[in-house]
Design an enzyme around this catalytic site. Sequence first.
Site, PDB file in Angstrom:
ATOM      1  N   GLY A 198     -29.247 -95.184  66.120  1.00  0.00           N
ATOM      2  CA  GLY A 198     -28.226 -94.214  66.502  1.00  0.00           C
ATOM      3  C   GLY A 198     -28.481 -92.877  65.842  1.00  0.00           C
ATOM      4  O   GLY A 198     -28.951 -92.809  64.705  1.00  0.00           O
TER       5      GLY A 198
ATOM      6  N   GLY B 272     -26.057 -90.162  65.974  1.00  0.00           N
ATOM      7  CA  GLY B 272     -24.851 -89.343  65.854  1.00  0.00           C
ATOM      8  C   GLY B 272     -24.807 -88.760  64.454  1.00  0.00           C
ATOM      9  O   GLY B 272     -25.812 -88.720  63.744  1.00  0.00           O
ATOM     10  N   LEU B 273     -23.625 -88.322  64.043  1.00  0.00           N
ATOM     11  CA  LEU B 273     -23.532 -87.700  62.726  1.00  0.00           C
ATOM     12  C   LEU B 273     -24.054 -88.625  61.638  1.00  0.00           C
ATOM     13  O   LEU B 273     -24.818 -88.225  60.770  1.00  0.00           O
ATOM     14  CB  LEU B 273     -22.083 -87.322  62.427  1.00  0.00           C
ATOM     15  CG  LEU B 273     -21.564 -86.108  63.185  1.00  0.00           C
ATOM     16  CD1 LEU B 273     -20.132 -85.825  62.785  1.00  0.00           C
ATOM     17  CD2 LEU B 273     -22.427 -84.900  62.901  1.00  0.00           C
TER      18      LEU B 273
ATOM     19  N   GLY C 258     -26.023 -91.454  61.869  1.00  0.00           N
ATOM     20  CA  GLY C 258     -27.422 -91.849  62.021  1.00  0.00           C
ATOM     21  C   GLY C 258     -28.386 -90.702  61.761  1.00  0.00           C
ATOM     22  O   GLY C 258     -29.359 -90.852  61.013  1.00  0.00           O
TER      23      GLY C 258
ATOM     24  N   ARG D  37      -0.520 -89.464  65.741  1.00  0.00           N
ATOM     25  CA  ARG D  37      -1.034 -89.868  67.048  1.00  0.00           C
ATOM     26  C   ARG D  37      -0.439 -91.173  67.559  1.00  0.00           C
ATOM     27  O   ARG D  37      -0.053 -91.277  68.719  1.00  0.00           O
ATOM     28  CB  ARG D  37      -2.555 -90.030  66.960  1.00  0.00           C
ATOM     29  CG  ARG D  37      -3.265 -88.720  66.810  1.00  0.00           C
ATOM     30  CD  ARG D  37      -4.746 -88.913  66.616  1.00  0.00           C
ATOM     31  NE  ARG D  37      -5.401 -87.603  66.553  1.00  0.00           N
ATOM     32  CZ  ARG D  37      -6.694 -87.431  66.340  1.00  0.00           C
ATOM     33  NH1 ARG D  37      -7.489 -88.475  66.166  1.00  0.00           N
ATOM     34  NH2 ARG D  37      -7.224 -86.235  66.304  1.00  0.00           N
TER      35      ARG D  37
ATOM     36  N   GLU E 221     -18.675 -94.658  62.556  1.00  0.00           N
ATOM     37  CA  GLU E 221     -17.644 -95.395  63.296  1.00  0.00           C
ATOM     38  C   GLU E 221     -18.011 -96.861  63.473  1.00  0.00           C
ATOM     39  O   GLU E 221     -17.140 -97.700  63.697  1.00  0.00           O
ATOM     40  CB  GLU E 221     -17.418 -94.733  64.671  1.00  0.00           C
ATOM     41  CG  GLU E 221     -16.146 -95.227  65.374  1.00  0.00           C
ATOM     42  CD  GLU E 221     -15.913 -94.601  66.750  1.00  0.00           C
ATOM     43  OE1 GLU E 221     -16.593 -93.616  67.087  1.00  0.00           O
ATOM     44  OE2 GLU E 221     -15.031 -95.097  67.480  1.00  0.00           O
TER      45      GLU E 221
ATOM     46  N   ARG F 146      -6.770 -93.533  62.019  1.00  0.00           N
ATOM     47  CA  ARG F 146      -7.570 -92.445  61.469  1.00  0.00           C
ATOM     48  C   ARG F 146      -6.858 -91.119  61.651  1.00  0.00           C
ATOM     49  O   ARG F 146      -6.266 -90.867  62.699  1.00  0.00           O
ATOM     50  CB  ARG F 146      -8.932 -92.386  62.167  1.00  0.00           C
ATOM     51  CG  ARG F 146      -9.822 -91.275  61.667  1.00  0.00           C
ATOM     52  CD  ARG F 146     -11.174 -91.280  62.338  1.00  0.00           C
ATOM     53  NE  ARG F 146     -11.111 -91.000  63.764  1.00  0.00           N
ATOM     54  CZ  ARG F 146     -10.891 -89.805  64.304  1.00  0.00           C
ATOM     55  NH1 ARG F 146     -10.707 -88.756  63.526  1.00  0.00           N
ATOM     56  NH2 ARG F 146     -10.869 -89.650  65.615  1.00  0.00           N
TER      57      ARG F 146
ATOM     58  N   LEU G 297     -15.565 -87.024  61.546  1.00  0.00           N
ATOM     59  CA  LEU G 297     -16.775 -86.259  61.257  1.00  0.00           C
ATOM     60  C   LEU G 297     -17.085 -86.364  59.768  1.00  0.00           C
ATOM     61  O   LEU G 297     -18.232 -86.512  59.351  1.00  0.00           O
ATOM     62  CB  LEU G 297     -16.582 -84.800  61.655  1.00  0.00           C
ATOM     63  CG  LEU G 297     -16.214 -84.558  63.122  1.00  0.00           C
ATOM     64  CD1 LEU G 297     -16.073 -83.065  63.404  1.00  0.00           C
ATOM     65  CD2 LEU G 297     -17.270 -85.137  64.032  1.00  0.00           C
TER      66      LEU G 297
END
Lengths: 640, 250, 230
Positions: free
Chosen positions: A40, A42-43, A45, A333, A428, A438, A444
Site C-alpha cells: 500500500g 497511502g499516507l 505505506g 459525527r 487505517e 475517529r 492523516l
Amino acid sequence: MALDSKIPEGPLAEKWTKHKFNMKLVNPANKRKYDIIVVGTGLAGASAAASLGELGYNVKVLCFQDSPRRAHSIAAQGGINAAKNYQNDGDSVFRLFYDTIKGGDYRGREANIHRLAEVSVNIIDQCVAQGVPFAREYGGLLDNRSFGGAQVSRTFYARGQTGQQLLLGAYSALSKQVKKGNVELITRTEMLDLVTIDGQARGIVTRDLQTGEIKSHSAHAVMLASGGYGNVFFLSTNAMGSNVTAAWRAHKKGAFFGNPCYTQIHPTCIPVSGDHQSKLTLMSESLRNDGRIWVPKEAKPGLKAVDAAKIPEEDRDYYLERKYPAFGNLVPRDVASRNAKQMCDEGRGVGNTGLAVFLDFSEAIKRDGYETIKAKYGNLFDMYMQITGDNPYEMPMMIYPAVHYTMGGLWVDYNLMTTIPGCYALGESNFSDHGANRLGASALMQGLADGYFVAPYTVGDYLANMPYDKIPTDHEEFKKAEQAVKERIEKLLSINGTKTVDEYHKELGNIMWEYCGMARNEEGLTKAKGLIKELREDFWKNVKVLGDNDNVNMSLEKAGRVADFLELGELMIDDAQNRKESCGGHFREESQTPEGEALRIDDEYSYVAAWEFMGEELESKLHKEELKFENVKLTQRSYK
Amino acid sequence: MNITLKVWRQNGPKDKGGFETYDVKDVSPDMSFLEMFDVLNIDLEKDGKEGIHFDHDCREGICGMCSMYINGKPHGPKDAVTTCQLHMRSFKDGDTIVVEPWRAAAFPVIKDLMVDRTSFDRIMQAGGYVDVSTGGVPDANEIPIPKVVADEAMDAAQCIGCGACVAACKNASAMLFTSAKVSQLALLPQGQVERKTRVEKMVAQMEEEGFGNCTNTGACSAVCPKEISLEHIARMNREYLSAKVSSTNV
Amino acid sequence: MSWITQTLSSSIGKKVLMALTGLFLILFLVVHLAGNLQLLVDDGGQSFNAYAYKMAHNPFIKVVSYGNFFFILLHAVIGIVLTIKNKAARKVGYHVSTKDSESTWASKNMPLLGVIILVFIVVHLMGFWAKAKLGIGEIGFVIIDGVEMHDLYTVVKTAYENILISGFYVISMIALGFHLSHGFQSAFQSLGLNHKKYTPLFKTVGTLYSYIVCFGFAIIPILMYLGISF
C-alpha cells in the site's frame, strides 16, 4: 494465545521515549541485509517505505493503482491535527491525547494515543520541510482551523486538499528513494496472500494486474498499509478499489482482527440518487458551521429542494438545534448521523428516496452575504452542483450519512506488530488509535505517525533478532501459497454462473447497511448473519467472472475482493453481536439512554475485541485485550 | 435518455484495437459518466462479454486515475472536472459519444481505455522532491512563507497527475505536468537548495520519456481539471535556462 | 562545450532558439515594412530605389542581412525538427480531433503556416533579391542624384501588376499574420518572460503587430495592382 499489547512500563508521557531507547538497533551497515515489503502507498505505506529506504533497508513497496499517488488518502479534505499550540489557545500533547481518547468514546489504548499526540508535532515539521504548501497567514506563519470534537484550533490544512498534499509529500519522499535504488516500486499489483514460515511473516504472494503473473516475494518483515474496509458496504466514500484483501489474507494466516464492527458514518454526504450509484461523495464537515440541518415537522414525501422555501419557518424542525442546544449543528459525527437516520425512519426524510435531510444556507447567505459564503464554501458548493445539478446558493443541499472510515482493523501491539511476528499493520488497516470513533483530521495524523515515526523504529527491534539469510521463493511454503492463490483464481473463473460480481457486492452492501450500519440490534444482526452466509455460498456457486487470468481483468480482481468482503461481513456481524453496548460509531439499539443517546457499559465491554480465525466455516474465536485507563476518567459523552 | 457509445476496445497492448458501438438505454441524467459505464458493463457481462476496461478509483476528482477522451476532449465537455465528475445531464437524449484512450507514445495503451502513465512517476523520481529525510528537520514555523507565495505554490501543487494535458496537447507534451511540480518547489523556500538540479533533471527525464515539445497552444491548461495555469510553463522555461547557464552541472 | 549543445538541443532549448530567431525576424519585418511602404510614394519609384540602394551598400545592413538568412534557415530547420518530434510523440491519432476552448487556430497550425511562409520566401527571393544580387533575370538601371542603381521599383511594379503574383503575396501575408499572431506572444512564453502585469501587454502588442504587418505588406501589392499611390 494470550494477547500481549507490549505497552512499555512507566508514566504515560515517558513511555515512548523510554521505549525508543530500550529497543534494539540494527547497525547501519547491516540494514541493507534486511528486506521489508510494504503493501500500500497511502499516507502510511508511502511514508513508511520512504523512511525505511532512508534508513538503508531493502524495501519493496506495492500498490494496486498505476501510481503510488493515487492511494485514497489523497481524497481527505479537511486537515491534519497536531498539538503545536501555534495559536496559543492552550493546546498541548496531553490535550490532543485527551480529545482523541474521549472522541473515541474511551475504547482506545492510552499509550498508543499518547504517542500519536507526541509525534503529531514532528509530522507537521516533516511535511513543511518536504514542501507541502499548507495554508499560511499574512505574516507567513502556518494557519490553523478548528474541527469537531476539539475546543482548540489545531488543524493544519492545504485548502480542501490536505490529504492530497500530504500524500504527494510522502510520494515525493518515496520517489526519491526509488530513484536512489533503496526502494523497489511495484505498481498495478495486488497482494493475495501472506506467507509465514515457522510462525513468522516471511513474504507475500502477489498477482500482477496487467499480466496475471502470480509471484512470491520473500522478506524479513511485511508491513500492511492497505487501508480500511468501508467498501464492505458497497456504497461508501472509499475509492472504488479500496479493499480488505491484504489485511484479510493476513487475518486468515493468524493475524487477529480488532474491533471489526467499529465503522464511522459521516453525516454530510451527497445522498444516493438511484440504483446506478457506485460510490458516495463526502461534503466537508465544515459546512455544518454555517448550514442549518432540518426536515419538515410533518412528513412531506418526495419534497424537493426547489420547494423547500415553500415550507414556512414554523413547519420546519431544526432537530439538532432542538435536541442539542449547546452544540447544535456541530455535534460529533456519530450523533449527527444517527439523528438524520432517525428523522428518515420517522418518514420525515426529503427528496425522491426519502433518505435525505436539508442542509440550509439561506440564513447564512442572508446574514453574511453571498460573497462571504462563496469565499468559504465555493469549492464545495460547486462540487455539490456538479453532482446533483442543484444550486445550493438558491436551495438547501440534501445530505445523508455514508460509511466513511473503519476504526477497526488488524490487531496490533504497541510496536504496530500483528499477532504474526514480523507482520505489521499501519494506518487505517490497524485498529489502534481511534477507539470506537475517529475525530476529524486525525486519520492523516495517524497514517503519517505510523509510517514516518513509529514503524521505522519498532521494526528494527524485531529485525535485530532476525538472521540475515533470505528464504528463497521456491521454498515449499511459498509454493503452497502460490498454488492456493492460483486455485482460487481458477475456481473464480470456472464457476461461470449467472450473477455478476457487482450484484453480489451490492447485495452484501445492502445487508450490511441495513443491519450493521448506523444502528444495530440483536434480531437484525442474527438475520444478517444468515443472509451473508447464504449469499457467500451462492457466490461460490453462481458468480460470473469473465475473461482470463493473463490479461487485465477487472471482473476477476473484483471477484477476489468481494469474496473476502463476504467473509469479513460475517466477522463484523459477530463482533457487533458480541458488543452489546453502544459506543462511538457502534450503536446498539438495546443500549441507549432514555434520551436515545449511545450508552456505554464500561464494566463489561471496556476491552478490545480481537478475533482469531479458526478455519473455514468455523466460528472465529474472541480474545479480549482489557483497556486500562490510568490517566483519564471515563464519563458519558454529552453534547446537550 | 438513450445514448449511443462508440468506444475504443483493445484487448491488451499488442492488440490492434478498434471501435465498438453500444446502445445504452434508460440512462439517468443523475448518473456519472463512469456509472453509465458500470451499468453497460453489467449488461455486457450478463451477455457473456467482457466489460470495458477503464482506469478509475476515487470517483471524486482527486486521485487522477480516470482518463477518458470524450468527444474530442479529455474528461469530456465540461471545464474543470475529471471524467468521474462528469454527469450524464451534460448530454442529450440520442447523443452519440465517442470515447478514446489518452493517446501519446509515452502513454501506451494497456487495455481498452486504460493507459500506462508510469512515465509521470519517472519524471517525479528524477527530481520532483525536496531531499529531506525523516526527522531532523526544523520547526515548521521557522520558515515563514508569504501567503501569496504559498497560495501560488498551492495552485501548482493541485495537479492530480491525470495526464489530460498530454492527451489534449497536439504534441503530446508533458510540460504542464512537469512545470507544475518545478514551479511549486521553485516558489517555496524549501525548494531552493536543489532548485537548479531539479529542473535540469526533470526536463531531461521528460524528454527521455518521448513526450513532445510545447508549442504554447494552451490546450493543456484549457482541459486541466485543476486549471493549472500556463504561467507555470513559462516559469519552468525560465528556471531551466537560468539553471543551465548558472549551475555547475557540466 | 557539451552543456551548451545539450541545452540548445533540449526541448526547451530548441524552443528558445525558435523564440530568439523569431523575435529577430519580427524586428526585421518592421524595418522591411517601413522600407517597402515607400513603394506607394507617388514619385515613380525614386525614393524606393534610393532606399534599396542605401540598404545594399551599408556594410552593417549587409551583415545583418546574412544574419537574417541564417536565422530564417535556423528557424525553419528547428521548426521542422520540432514538428517531426512532436508527430512522433503521438503515433496513433484520435478519431475525434481535439476540441478545446482556449487554443487558437493559428497556434495549432504553426508548422503549416511556416511552410507557406517558407515557400513564399523562396518565391520572393527568386523574384526580387536574386535579380538584384545574382543577376538572374532582367533588371534595368536608373540614375538618381547622379548615382546609377538597379531599378527595383519597376521589377516590383511589373510583378504586382500580375494578378497571380499579387494574389499569392496577399495570401502569403495572411498566413504570415496568423503565424505572427501566435509567434509573437509565444516567444515570450518560451523565453520564460511572463509576468502578471506585462504578459497581457505582450499579447495585445503581438496581436496589433500581426494585424499591422499583415495589412501593411498585403496592401502594397493590392494598391500597386490597382495603380494607386500617394
